[in-house]
Motif scaffolding. Sequence first.
Motif, short mmCIF file in Angstrom:
data_model
loop_
_atom_site.label_atom_id
_atom_site.label_comp_id
_atom_site.label_asym_id
_atom_site.label_seq_id
_atom_site.Cartn_x
_atom_site.Cartn_y
_atom_site.Cartn_z
N VAL A 72 0.84 -1.20 0.00
CA VAL A 72 0.00 0.00 0.00
C VAL A 72 0.88 1.25 0.00
CG1 VAL A 72 -1.76 1.30 1.25
CG2 VAL A 72 -1.88 -1.21 1.15
N ALA A 73 1.93 1.24 0.81
CA ALA A 73 2.86 2.37 0.83
C ALA A 73 3.51 2.55 -0.54
CB ALA A 73 3.93 2.16 1.90
N GLU A 74 3.85 1.45 -1.19
CA GLU A 74 4.43 1.53 -2.53
C GLU A 74 3.47 2.22 -3.50
OE1 GLU A 74 6.47 -1.55 -5.68
OE2 GLU A 74 4.61 -2.17 -4.69
N GLN A 75 2.19 1.86 -3.44
CA GLN A 75 1.22 2.47 -4.34
C GLN A 75 1.04 3.95 -4.04
OE1 GLN A 75 -0.11 0.96 -7.11
NE2 GLN A 75 -0.58 3.12 -7.49
N GLN A 76 1.10 4.31 -2.75
CA GLN A 76 1.04 5.73 -2.39
C GLN A 76 2.18 6.50 -3.04
OE1 GLN A 76 1.24 5.46 1.86
NE2 GLN A 76 -0.99 5.42 2.13
N SER A 95 5.22 4.15 9.79
CA SER A 95 5.83 3.07 9.00
C SER A 95 7.30 3.35 8.74
CB SER A 95 5.10 2.92 7.66
OG SER A 95 3.76 2.54 7.83
N ASP A 96 8.09 2.29 8.68
CA ASP A 96 9.48 2.41 8.27
C ASP A 96 9.52 2.31 6.75
OD1 ASP A 96 12.16 2.29 7.76
OD2 ASP A 96 12.57 0.56 9.05
N THR A 97 9.81 3.41 6.09
CA THR A 97 9.82 3.43 4.62
C THR A 97 11.24 3.48 4.06
OG1 THR A 97 9.59 5.85 4.59
CG2 THR A 97 7.55 4.53 4.50
N ARG A 98 12.22 3.10 4.85
CA ARG A 98 13.61 3.14 4.36
C ARG A 98 13.82 2.24 3.15
NH1 ARG A 98 16.46 7.48 6.01
NH2 ARG A 98 15.88 7.99 8.15
N ARG A 103 14.90 1.95 -4.23
CA ARG A 103 14.08 1.89 -5.43
C ARG A 103 14.32 3.11 -6.31
NH1 ARG A 103 9.23 -1.23 -4.96
NH2 ARG A 103 8.58 -0.17 -6.88
N GLU A 104 14.89 2.87 -7.48
CA GLU A 104 15.17 3.97 -8.41
C GLU A 104 13.90 4.55 -9.03
OE1 GLU A 104 17.99 5.36 -9.10
OE2 GLU A 104 19.44 4.01 -8.17
N ILE A 355 7.77 12.01 -17.14
CA ILE A 355 8.38 12.05 -15.81
C ILE A 355 9.69 11.30 -15.88
CG2 ILE A 355 8.16 11.33 -13.40
CD1 ILE A 355 5.09 11.62 -13.79
N VAL A 356 10.76 11.97 -15.47
CA VAL A 356 12.11 11.38 -15.48
C VAL A 356 12.60 11.35 -14.05
CG1 VAL A 356 14.48 11.59 -16.31
CG2 VAL A 356 12.55 12.23 -17.81
N LEU A 357 12.94 10.17 -13.56
CA LEU A 357 13.40 9.99 -12.18
C LEU A 357 14.70 9.21 -12.19
CD1 LEU A 357 12.88 10.25 -9.12
CD2 LEU A 357 11.46 8.19 -9.27
N ASN A 358 15.74 9.80 -11.60
CA ASN A 358 17.06 9.17 -11.62
C ASN A 358 17.51 8.83 -13.04
OD1 ASN A 358 17.62 9.08 -8.73
ND2 ASN A 358 15.94 7.58 -8.63
#
Length: 365
Positions: A72-76, A95-98, A103-104, A355-358
């Motif tokens: 669920v956190a991933e989808q957020q 939540s620990d989201t470390r 994740r690139e 959208i360009v990320l990393n």
Amino acid sequence: MNDLPVLHVKGRVLVGPQDVRDELWVIDGRITYDRPLGTQDVRTVAGWALPGLVDAHCHVGLGPHGPVPQDVAEQQALTDRDAGALLIRDAGSPSDTRWTDAREDLPKIIRAGRHIARTRRYIRGYAHEIEPDDLVAYVAQEARRGDGWVKLVGDWIDREVGDLAPSWPRDAAQAAIAEAHRLGARVTAHCFAESSLRDLVESGIDCIEHATGLTDELIPLFADRGVAIVPTLVNIATFPKLAEGGESRFPRWSAHIRRLHERRYDTVRSAYDAGIPVYVGTDAGGTLPHGLVAAEVAELTKAGIPPTEALAATTWAAREWLGRPGLEEGAAADLVVYDEDPRADVRVLAAPRRIVLNGRVVDGA
């Protein structure tokens, strides 16, 4: 990242509000303004390019009842990314989201640890709920867990009073903020009401979330101390519904919440006019959906902030405030491309073209 194709971003590159260039290149995930020589594998991305947007008040890993499962956190996080928010200041999460750091394809997160609230004075399951004698110790703990920020709950409904009331005595807040600063962390606080603000600002706090209680008397104090605000107007829009739900039990609180809502735009405009730094934050997580960053920028313009300044509050100025680069030589290539100039109409932000990320195009196009 040396398996990445070279990207050529061309059109209009908004390095700053007035620094507009014709192109940039992305090599091994990093930005350069020097044209590479002898490159064969080049992908072109065209349009109006901005630094990845900033949501400076967001809660990845938080749901209506507290922490959520990792999927669920991933989808957020993906929802925020797809809206163009590539840098998030997570203003409190149980939540620990470390795990997202590896994740690139997910936004970069600056964490403020878990909320710190007074016992039975916040939403159940969200915060460490403690008494003032323990505040310094918990602030030190979250300062060490976070990424340079700590989040306090500065006020909440006091059931005995029937209205919003400060959570912390001034001496406890002052000692806790000093400890956070000693450990190299900045402190922010959830504050709806007027009554919590003076003590927190005079105790050295760095930022106030929501800040609906700002008054003409308090605004000069914020401006003199350089205390930023993150108004979260898309969240304040829910106040009438909250007031309706609490009216039978807490009529005084409900009336107060309505007043704060009615003057919300005037409050934000007065803060901006006084030189108080204003940044974009949605308060996504909990009960509010993710992906609202463009809507919050539009709300700032409704409050009377000029479009370019509202845009800066989620791009150039916000990144500088958080100590993260924008479209600088050698920076990680985190950028969003639009079909039209967002300085002319911030509603353009609601429809990213790429959208360009990393250094990776991550929008599926």
